[in-house]
Design a protein around this motif. Structure first.
Motif, PDB file in Angstrom:
ATOM      1  N   ALA A 112     -12.104   2.426  -3.969  1.00  0.00           N
ATOM      2  CA  ALA A 112     -11.600   3.415  -2.952  1.00  0.00           C
ATOM      3  C   ALA A 112     -12.394   4.802  -3.176  1.00  0.00           C
ATOM      4  O   ALA A 112     -12.222   5.266  -4.355  1.00  0.00           O
ATOM      5  CB  ALA A 112     -10.234   3.529  -2.721  1.00  0.00           C
ATOM      6  N   ILE A 145      -4.597   1.590  -1.108  1.00  0.00           N
ATOM      7  CA  ILE A 145      -5.351   2.416  -1.769  1.00  0.00           C
ATOM      8  C   ILE A 145      -4.479   3.860  -2.131  1.00  0.00           C
ATOM      9  O   ILE A 145      -5.025   4.844  -2.814  1.00  0.00           O
ATOM     10  CB  ILE A 145      -6.726   2.748  -1.272  1.00  0.00           C
ATOM     11  CG1 ILE A 145      -6.641   3.217   0.153  1.00  0.00           C
ATOM     12  CG2 ILE A 145      -7.603   1.490  -1.165  1.00  0.00           C
ATOM     13  CD1 ILE A 145      -8.117   3.847   0.603  1.00  0.00           C
ATOM     14  N   VAL A 193      -0.149   4.489   4.176  1.00  0.00           N
ATOM     15  CA  VAL A 193       1.083   3.687   4.332  1.00  0.00           C
ATOM     16  C   VAL A 193       0.485   2.265   5.113  1.00  0.00           C
ATOM     17  O   VAL A 193      -0.627   2.432   5.898  1.00  0.00           O
ATOM     18  CB  VAL A 193       2.288   4.157   4.878  1.00  0.00           C
ATOM     19  CG1 VAL A 193       3.062   5.101   4.129  1.00  0.00           C
ATOM     20  CG2 VAL A 193       2.053   4.523   6.480  1.00  0.00           C
ATOM     21  N   GLY A 194       1.379   1.215   4.824  1.00  0.00           N
ATOM     22  CA  GLY A 194       0.961  -0.015   5.492  1.00  0.00           C
ATOM     23  C   GLY A 194       0.278  -1.163   4.710  1.00  0.00           C
ATOM     24  O   GLY A 194      -0.105  -0.986   3.610  1.00  0.00           O
ATOM     25  N   GLY A 195       0.345  -2.401   5.239  1.00  0.00           N
ATOM     26  CA  GLY A 195      -0.190  -3.552   4.801  1.00  0.00           C
ATOM     27  C   GLY A 195       0.291  -4.730   5.162  1.00  0.00           C
ATOM     28  O   GLY A 195       1.472  -4.853   5.877  1.00  0.00           O
ATOM     29  N   LEU A 238       0.267  12.841   1.199  1.00  0.00           N
ATOM     30  CA  LEU A 238       0.177  11.822   1.324  1.00  0.00           C
ATOM     31  C   LEU A 238      -0.907  10.892   1.318  1.00  0.00           C
ATOM     32  O   LEU A 238      -1.684  11.200   1.530  1.00  0.00           O
ATOM     33  CB  LEU A 238       1.005  11.589   2.876  1.00  0.00           C
ATOM     34  CG  LEU A 238       1.349  10.286   3.152  1.00  0.00           C
ATOM     35  CD1 LEU A 238       2.848   9.992   3.714  1.00  0.00           C
ATOM     36  CD2 LEU A 238       0.624   9.560   4.402  1.00  0.00           C
ATOM     37  N   ALA A 291      -6.052   0.657   3.623  1.00  0.00           N
ATOM     38  CA  ALA A 291      -7.503  -0.108   3.282  1.00  0.00           C
ATOM     39  C   ALA A 291      -6.960  -1.413   2.309  1.00  0.00           C
ATOM     40  O   ALA A 291      -7.649  -1.620   1.220  1.00  0.00           O
ATOM     41  CB  ALA A 291      -8.494   0.635   2.730  1.00  0.00           C
ATOM     42  N   PRO A 292      -6.304  -2.272   2.833  1.00  0.00           N
ATOM     43  CA  PRO A 292      -5.685  -3.477   1.921  1.00  0.00           C
ATOM     44  C   PRO A 292      -7.030  -4.290   1.449  1.00  0.00           C
ATOM     45  O   PRO A 292      -6.997  -4.868   0.390  1.00  0.00           O
ATOM     46  CB  PRO A 292      -5.048  -4.232   2.864  1.00  0.00           C
ATOM     47  CG  PRO A 292      -4.538  -3.517   4.157  1.00  0.00           C
ATOM     48  CD  PRO A 292      -5.678  -2.434   4.173  1.00  0.00           C
ATOM     49  N   VAL A 320      -7.559  10.998   6.491  1.00  0.00           N
ATOM     50  CA  VAL A 320      -7.459  10.143   7.679  1.00  0.00           C
ATOM     51  C   VAL A 320      -7.548   8.895   7.479  1.00  0.00           C
ATOM     52  O   VAL A 320      -6.702   7.798   8.677  1.00  0.00           O
ATOM     53  CB  VAL A 320      -8.728  10.702   8.415  1.00  0.00           C
ATOM     54  CG1 VAL A 320      -8.839   9.654   9.798  1.00  0.00           C
ATOM     55  CG2 VAL A 320      -8.534  12.049   9.012  1.00  0.00           C
ATOM     56  N   GLY A 355     -13.666   7.215   4.117  1.00  0.00           N
ATOM     57  CA  GLY A 355     -12.947   7.922   2.960  1.00  0.00           C
ATOM     58  C   GLY A 355     -13.721   9.254   2.752  1.00  0.00           C
ATOM     59  O   GLY A 355     -13.272   9.845   1.462  1.00  0.00           O
ATOM     60  N   ILE A 363      -9.616  -3.429   0.128  1.00  0.00           N
ATOM     61  CA  ILE A 363     -10.249  -2.944  -1.148  1.00  0.00           C
ATOM     62  C   ILE A 363      -9.101  -2.425  -2.064  1.00  0.00           C
ATOM     63  O   ILE A 363      -9.491  -1.972  -3.166  1.00  0.00           O
ATOM     64  CB  ILE A 363     -11.227  -1.778  -0.982  1.00  0.00           C
ATOM     65  CG1 ILE A 363     -10.787  -0.507  -0.230  1.00  0.00           C
ATOM     66  CG2 ILE A 363     -12.419  -2.312  -0.402  1.00  0.00           C
ATOM     67  CD1 ILE A 363     -11.594   0.525  -0.151  1.00  0.00           C
ATOM     68  N   GLU A 405       4.521   2.156   8.795  1.00  0.00           N
ATOM     69  CA  GLU A 405       3.699   3.141   9.726  1.00  0.00           C
ATOM     70  C   GLU A 405       4.901   4.107  10.337  1.00  0.00           C
ATOM     71  O   GLU A 405       4.661   5.128  10.553  1.00  0.00           O
ATOM     72  CB  GLU A 405       2.992   2.624  10.785  1.00  0.00           C
ATOM     73  CG  GLU A 405       1.676   1.910  10.380  1.00  0.00           C
ATOM     74  CD  GLU A 405       1.829   0.540   9.700  1.00  0.00           C
ATOM     75  OE1 GLU A 405       3.096  -0.046   9.776  1.00  0.00           O
ATOM     76  OE2 GLU A 405       0.870   0.031   9.248  1.00  0.00           O
ATOM     77  N   GLU A 463      -3.066  14.573   4.159  1.00  0.00           N
ATOM     78  CA  GLU A 463      -3.484  13.186   4.033  1.00  0.00           C
ATOM     79  C   GLU A 463      -4.862  13.053   4.486  1.00  0.00           C
ATOM     80  O   GLU A 463      -5.500  13.555   5.257  1.00  0.00           O
ATOM     81  CB  GLU A 463      -2.409  12.467   4.830  1.00  0.00           C
ATOM     82  CG  GLU A 463      -2.340  12.808   6.120  1.00  0.00           C
ATOM     83  CD  GLU A 463      -1.558  11.949   6.991  1.00  0.00           C
ATOM     84  OE1 GLU A 463      -1.510  10.889   7.101  1.00  0.00           O
ATOM     85  OE2 GLU A 463      -0.579  12.613   7.994  1.00  0.00           O
TER      86      GLU A 463
HETATM   87  P1  NAD Z   1      -8.219   1.659   7.174  1.00  0.00           P
HETATM   88  O1  NAD Z   1      -8.274   3.267   7.227  1.00  0.00           O
HETATM   89  O2  NAD Z   1      -7.076   1.449   6.063  1.00  0.00           O
HETATM   90  O3  NAD Z   1      -9.569   0.980   6.843  1.00  0.00           O
HETATM   91  C1  NAD Z   1     -10.605   0.854   7.809  1.00  0.00           C
HETATM   92  C2  NAD Z   1     -11.777   0.364   6.744  1.00  0.00           C
HETATM   93  O4  NAD Z   1     -12.563   1.650   6.087  1.00  0.00           O
HETATM   94  C3  NAD Z   1     -11.615  -0.605   5.955  1.00  0.00           C
HETATM   95  O5  NAD Z   1     -12.720  -1.581   5.745  1.00  0.00           O
HETATM   96  C4  NAD Z   1     -11.454   0.112   4.660  1.00  0.00           C
HETATM   97  O6  NAD Z   1     -11.901  -0.452   3.456  1.00  0.00           O
HETATM   98  C5  NAD Z   1     -12.304   1.219   4.819  1.00  0.00           C
HETATM   99  N1  NAD Z   1     -11.644   2.662   3.952  1.00  0.00           N
HETATM  100  C6  NAD Z   1     -10.610   3.330   4.460  1.00  0.00           C
HETATM  101  N2  NAD Z   1     -10.468   4.171   3.443  1.00  0.00           N
HETATM  102  C7  NAD Z   1     -11.516   4.171   2.680  1.00  0.00           C
HETATM  103  C8  NAD Z   1     -11.641   4.761   1.593  1.00  0.00           C
HETATM  104  N3  NAD Z   1     -10.962   5.815   0.811  1.00  0.00           N
HETATM  105  N4  NAD Z   1     -12.679   4.439   0.529  1.00  0.00           N
HETATM  106  C9  NAD Z   1     -13.418   3.424   0.937  1.00  0.00           C
HETATM  107  N5  NAD Z   1     -13.394   2.796   2.238  1.00  0.00           N
HETATM  108  C10 NAD Z   1     -12.087   3.049   2.910  1.00  0.00           C
HETATM  109  O7  NAD Z   1      -7.585   1.181   8.414  1.00  0.00           O
HETATM  110  P2  NAD Z   1      -7.077  -0.305   8.739  1.00  0.00           P
HETATM  111  O8  NAD Z   1      -7.617  -1.353   8.120  1.00  0.00           O
HETATM  112  O9  NAD Z   1      -7.023  -0.398  10.259  1.00  0.00           O
HETATM  113  O10 NAD Z   1      -5.419  -0.183   8.423  1.00  0.00           O
HETATM  114  C11 NAD Z   1      -4.828  -0.621   7.334  1.00  0.00           C
HETATM  115  C12 NAD Z   1      -3.358  -0.473   7.134  1.00  0.00           C
HETATM  116  O11 NAD Z   1      -3.442   1.031   7.221  1.00  0.00           O
HETATM  117  C13 NAD Z   1      -2.569  -0.914   8.315  1.00  0.00           C
HETATM  118  O12 NAD Z   1      -1.460  -1.226   7.767  1.00  0.00           O
HETATM  119  C14 NAD Z   1      -2.634   0.660   9.149  1.00  0.00           C
HETATM  120  O13 NAD Z   1      -1.503   0.668   9.926  1.00  0.00           O
HETATM  121  C15 NAD Z   1      -2.632   1.360   8.100  1.00  0.00           C
HETATM  122  N6  NAD Z   1      -2.979   2.879   8.517  1.00  0.00           N
HETATM  123  C16 NAD Z   1      -2.076   3.932   7.766  1.00  0.00           C
HETATM  124  C17 NAD Z   1      -2.633   5.169   8.168  1.00  0.00           C
HETATM  125  C18 NAD Z   1      -1.924   6.099   7.176  1.00  0.00           C
HETATM  126  O14 NAD Z   1      -1.331   5.997   6.606  1.00  0.00           O
HETATM  127  N7  NAD Z   1      -2.250   7.607   7.582  1.00  0.00           N
HETATM  128  C19 NAD Z   1      -3.729   5.335   8.960  1.00  0.00           C
HETATM  129  C20 NAD Z   1      -4.442   4.462   9.588  1.00  0.00           C
HETATM  130  C21 NAD Z   1      -4.151   2.966   9.358  1.00  0.00           C
END
Ligand code: NAD
Length: 369
Positions: free
Chosen positions: A293, A15, A76-78, A73, A284-285, A280, A263, A287, A91, A278
């Motif tokens: 998002a 996202i 990142v990640g997936g 930013l 969110a793969p 927090v 979010g 969605i 990451e 960025e």
């Molecule tokens: P995540 O924060 O991506 O998602 C956690 C939950 O929150 C999911 O159900 C997601 O759909 C929801 N969510 C997150 N952001 C949202 C938004 N803006 N709107 C609506 N719903 C939202 O955490 P995760 O699932 O543990 O990690 C997914 C990937 O992201 C992994 O590869 C992880 O390493 C990476 N990650 C990256 C960062 C970063 O780039 N700063 C931070 C945390 C995790």
């Protein structure tokens, strides 16, 4: 017109590109409103950079960040890149950016929005009026300590991570927390695990020493397990929370439930020379690619950029007020819509457009918490 504001945008994965697109639109409109030229350069980072260049962070991207006034930013990640060796995982781009830009203080504001009070799983009377700033150390602790390894032993595998902190690392982030508290409610809660960990005992001693420079600030210490509990029991007791890298990571995700969703949480990562903004949340793969998002964390991160890096405090306030006003109007992405009727549910781009509309018109007074 003043000199152009030089911004680097790293949309990233999942996202990330969806929410940064909306945040960039907001940045463009406030710069236009305030008569600033804007020069935006965009680079792939994380998985997107692996796909294009075979590495999560290229030297060119890092240099561009160092040449900018601020970096935005996405995330990142997936799953696609999960099998990469650890220094080639998406990451690692994030950790390298933080380390290379020496972004040692991560500021994460957590505020209750009046119109979202029912989107939180916590009771309204518990979260009403909550306004916390988490100051998380970002370039040290267990995410960076050495040794770090997984090895074979006779009885199976053995893994080691090392949590280490030095006095200068603690002092500088403590300084940020005390400075932050001077313009807030003058209270710092330093969170550690000093009953068990030596690194936490050094943390506590150093914070106490630093506190002598700010006699007007009330300092208290809290063990991290207690803090995790207090954040849901009585979050209103906190003003500034100062803590290390991993504890801050976990406590801020927990605190996102005060606002209703991950979010909603923006962040600013600040060092002596550089700054990166960025949301927090991660990529969110689950969605990604669905225009679902919530872009408000990324948009609120742009507000922090205006305040801390671009010398545009009025623009920061306008963005924050536009977020409040848009929520007040009933716009909800799916993550914060659960307690509202379906007609309020909007897509990422519709939420972004609603914010832009508010920034283009006069804001309604008197609805802010
Ligand atoms: P995540 O924060 O991506 O998602 C956690 C939950 O929150 C999911 O159900 C997601 O759909 C929801 N969510 C997150 N952001 C949202 C938004 N803006 N709107 C609506 N719903 C939202 O955490 P995760 O699932 O543990 O990690 C997914 C990937 O992201 C992994 O590869 C992880 O390493 C990476 N990650 C990256 C960062 C970063 O780039 N700063 C931070 C945390 C995790």
């Amino acid at each position: 017109m003043s000199q152009a504001k030089e911004i680097v945008v790293l949309p990233g994965d999942g996202i990330g590109p969806e929410v940064t697109k909306e945040a960039v639109n907001v940045l463009e409109i406030v710069c236009k409103r305030h008569g600033h030229k804007l020069r935006i350069r965009s680079f792939p980072v994380g998985g997107a950079s692996i796909d294009r260049y075979g590495r999560p962070l290229t030297d060119e991207t890092l240099e561009a960040c160092k040449d900018s006034e601020a970096v935005l930013l996405g995330a990142v990640g997936g799953d696609k890149w999960n099998d990469q060796p650890k220094d080639k995982r998406p990451e690692s781009a994030l950790l390298n950016l933080r380390k290379e830009l020496d972004l040692y203080a991560n500021l994460r504001p957590i505020k209750t929005y009046k119109s979202l009070i029912h989107a939180s799983p916590l009771k309204p009377e518990i979260i009403e009026g909550v306004d916390i700033m988490i100051v998380r150390e970002l370039t040290g602790g267990i995410y960076f300590g050495r040794p770090r390894l997984i090895e074979q032993t006779e009885s199976g595998e053995r893994a080691v991570d090392t949590k280490e902190y030095t006095t200068p690392e603690i002092k500088r982030v403590a300084h940020t927390a005390f400075e932050t508290a001077t313009v807030r409610n003058r209270k710092v809660t330093s969170v550690d695990k000093a009953n068990v960990l030596d690194s936490s005992r050094l943390w506590r001693r150093t914070v106490e020493e630093s506190a002598k420079q700010w006699p007007e600030i009330k300092l208290e210490h809290m063990l991290v397990d207690n803090c995790a509990m207090q954040l849901v029991r009585n979050p209103g007791q906190f003003d500034v929370i100062l803590t290390g890298n991993m504890f801050g990571d976990i406590l801020s995700d927990e605190s996102s439930m005060i606002t209703g969703s991950l979010g909603m949480l923006p962040s600013a990562s600040i060092g002596e020379e550089y700054a990166m903004y960025e949301p927090v949340h991660g990529s969110a793969p689950d969605i990604a690619g669905q225009d679902k998002a919530n872009p408000l964390a990324a948009i609120a991160s742009v507000a922090l950029m205006c305040r801390y890096s671009l010398d545009m405090p009025e623009a920061a306030q306008e963005i924050e007020e536009a977020i409040v006003a848009t929520l007040h109007d009933g716009f909800r992405t799916a993550d914060i819509a659960s307690h509202f009727t379906k007609e309020h549910e909007v897509s990422t781009s519709e939420m972004g457009s609603a914010i832009l509309k508010h920034l283009d018109s006069d804001l309604k007074p008197g609805i802010f918490l």
